[in-house]
Motif scaffolding. Sequence first.
Motif, short mmCIF file in Angstrom:
data_model
loop_
_atom_site.label_atom_id
_atom_site.label_comp_id
_atom_site.label_asym_id
_atom_site.label_seq_id
_atom_site.Cartn_x
_atom_site.Cartn_y
_atom_site.Cartn_z
N LEU B 175 2.70 -7.79 -0.23
CA LEU B 175 2.37 -7.39 -1.59
C LEU B 175 1.45 -6.18 -1.61
O LEU B 175 1.62 -5.27 -2.43
CB LEU B 175 1.74 -8.56 -2.35
CG LEU B 175 2.68 -9.74 -2.63
CD1 LEU B 175 1.92 -10.96 -3.07
CD2 LEU B 175 3.72 -9.35 -3.68
N ALA B 176 0.48 -6.17 -0.70
CA ALA B 176 -0.45 -5.03 -0.64
C ALA B 176 0.32 -3.74 -0.33
O ALA B 176 0.03 -2.68 -0.88
CB ALA B 176 -1.54 -5.28 0.40
N ASP B 177 1.33 -3.85 0.56
CA ASP B 177 2.17 -2.68 0.86
C ASP B 177 2.86 -2.17 -0.41
O ASP B 177 2.89 -0.97 -0.68
CB ASP B 177 3.25 -3.03 1.89
CG ASP B 177 2.68 -3.16 3.30
OD1 ASP B 177 1.57 -2.65 3.53
OD2 ASP B 177 3.34 -3.78 4.14
N GLN B 178 3.44 -3.10 -1.17
CA GLN B 178 4.18 -2.69 -2.36
C GLN B 178 3.25 -2.16 -3.46
O GLN B 178 3.58 -1.17 -4.12
CB GLN B 178 5.03 -3.86 -2.89
CG GLN B 178 6.26 -4.15 -2.06
CD GLN B 178 7.28 -3.01 -2.05
OE1 GLN B 178 7.51 -2.35 -3.07
NE2 GLN B 178 7.88 -2.74 -0.90
N VAL B 179 2.09 -2.80 -3.65
CA VAL B 179 1.14 -2.31 -4.64
C VAL B 179 0.71 -0.90 -4.26
O VAL B 179 0.64 0.00 -5.11
CB VAL B 179 -0.10 -3.24 -4.77
CG1 VAL B 179 -1.16 -2.63 -5.66
CG2 VAL B 179 0.31 -4.60 -5.30
N SER B 180 0.45 -0.68 -2.98
CA SER B 180 0.02 0.65 -2.52
C SER B 180 1.11 1.69 -2.76
O SER B 180 0.84 2.80 -3.23
CB SER B 180 -0.33 0.61 -1.03
OG SER B 180 -1.34 -0.36 -0.81
N LEU B 181 2.35 1.31 -2.41
CA LEU B 181 3.48 2.23 -2.63
C LEU B 181 3.57 2.63 -4.10
O LEU B 181 3.76 3.80 -4.43
CB LEU B 181 4.80 1.54 -2.25
CG LEU B 181 5.32 1.67 -0.83
CD1 LEU B 181 6.54 0.79 -0.63
CD2 LEU B 181 5.65 3.13 -0.51
N LEU B 182 3.45 1.64 -4.97
CA LEU B 182 3.61 1.89 -6.40
C LEU B 182 2.50 2.77 -6.97
O LEU B 182 2.75 3.67 -7.76
CB LEU B 182 3.61 0.58 -7.18
CG LEU B 182 4.90 -0.18 -7.35
CD1 LEU B 182 4.69 -1.34 -8.30
CD2 LEU B 182 6.01 0.72 -7.89
N PHE B 183 1.26 2.47 -6.60
CA PHE B 183 0.13 3.08 -7.30
C PHE B 183 -0.52 4.27 -6.59
O PHE B 183 -1.02 5.17 -7.24
CB PHE B 183 -0.99 2.04 -7.50
CG PHE B 183 -0.74 1.07 -8.62
CD1 PHE B 183 -0.75 1.50 -9.94
CD2 PHE B 183 -0.52 -0.27 -8.37
CE1 PHE B 183 -0.54 0.61 -10.99
CE2 PHE B 183 -0.31 -1.17 -9.41
CZ PHE B 183 -0.32 -0.73 -10.72
N LEU B 184 -0.57 4.25 -5.25
CA LEU B 184 -1.49 5.19 -4.60
C LEU B 184 -1.07 6.65 -4.73
O LEU B 184 -1.92 7.53 -4.88
CB LEU B 184 -1.74 4.79 -3.15
CG LEU B 184 -2.45 3.44 -3.00
CD1 LEU B 184 -2.97 3.26 -1.59
CD2 LEU B 184 -3.59 3.29 -4.00
#
Lengths: 191, 191
Positions: B175-184
């Motif tokens: 999930l942290a990978d996907q949140v980072s992909l989406l937002f960073l």
Amino acid sequence: MARNKGEESKKKIFQAAAELFAHKGFHATKISDIVAKAGLTQAAFYLYFNSKEEIFEQMLEDFEKQLIHFSDAGKKVADIQPEHVKDHVRETIADILKFLGKNPHLTKVALRENKDDRLRSIIVEKIAANMSNNQRLGIVKTEIDTQFAGEAFLSVIEHIIERYVMTGEKTENELADQVSLLFLEGILNKN
Amino acid sequence: MARNKGEESKKKIFQAAAELFAHKGFHATKISDIVAKAGLTQAAFYLYFNSKEEIFEQMLEDFEKQLIHFSDAGKKVADIQPEHVKDHVRETIADILKFLGKNPHLTKVALRENKDDRLRSIIVEKIAANMSNNQRLGIVKTEIDTQFAGEAFLSVIEHIIERYVMTGEKTENELADQVSLLFLEGILNKN
């Protein structure tokens, strides 16, 4: 004339039910609450509806129909010149926010109160299917988990409707700009 | 020994209350429900707490204290080499998800049930303050509305805890990978 009056009463009941479902929840709302709010009698209710479940089902159906329009906008991305994709997505987000913002009670009922999450799942799956298609076309990055992105996008949309649109703190266009800033760089391939 | 037993009973009551608040809501939960779930007597409850409000307040305090740690992690971004900022933020997101995932009931109570939204506002303001500071340092893009970004980030975190962590469908790291992909990409300046 009689029919118009009937349509009006039906609309009043529908609107009262939407507000009550949004504020008190579906289960806590009684038919007596709905007719009191609509300024009508219990008998009038049963002229138009068999139960509060029927109103709820009809709300979800209406909502679903209107949302199909936005799903189609997501499909159209493939036909758009790469340099205009961001603007198109931003416009679609603004349109979604305007639609949901105009129907705040319905939005809350449909996306929150609906315990079996049927409608929420349908919307997420539609967003995910469009994104997966755009992934195959090279528009959306391959690393993106499209179902996850759909869930994340929808939870942001739900929250900002309540937090900013319903309070009048930000306009739909301002919000669409910020949603686009936050998500689009992460989701779209550079053209 | 006696003290240990007391501590254990207190913990049982606290845990039972957290679960009930999360499932039934704070208002619908009675002290009799809490002691029944904890396998204790009403008298035992009043040995440790004066009211269910006291438990609730204590929950929020505990939660707040533990969340300060993550807020500090956000501050540290300034001391990190530009090329490691993304990894640091990704790690912090994974840590937040692990903390919240270990305390799913508390998370639900603190972020959802808490009607005055006090804790939610505190968290959003902390995220926004850290981001604004990182904006001044050139790490976060100037176009980002940091309060909006805090609200959006928190609503995604809340939802994915319920949707993916509590169901066991995805790990905190995924999930942290996907949140980072989406937002960073959207939030951080390119270094």
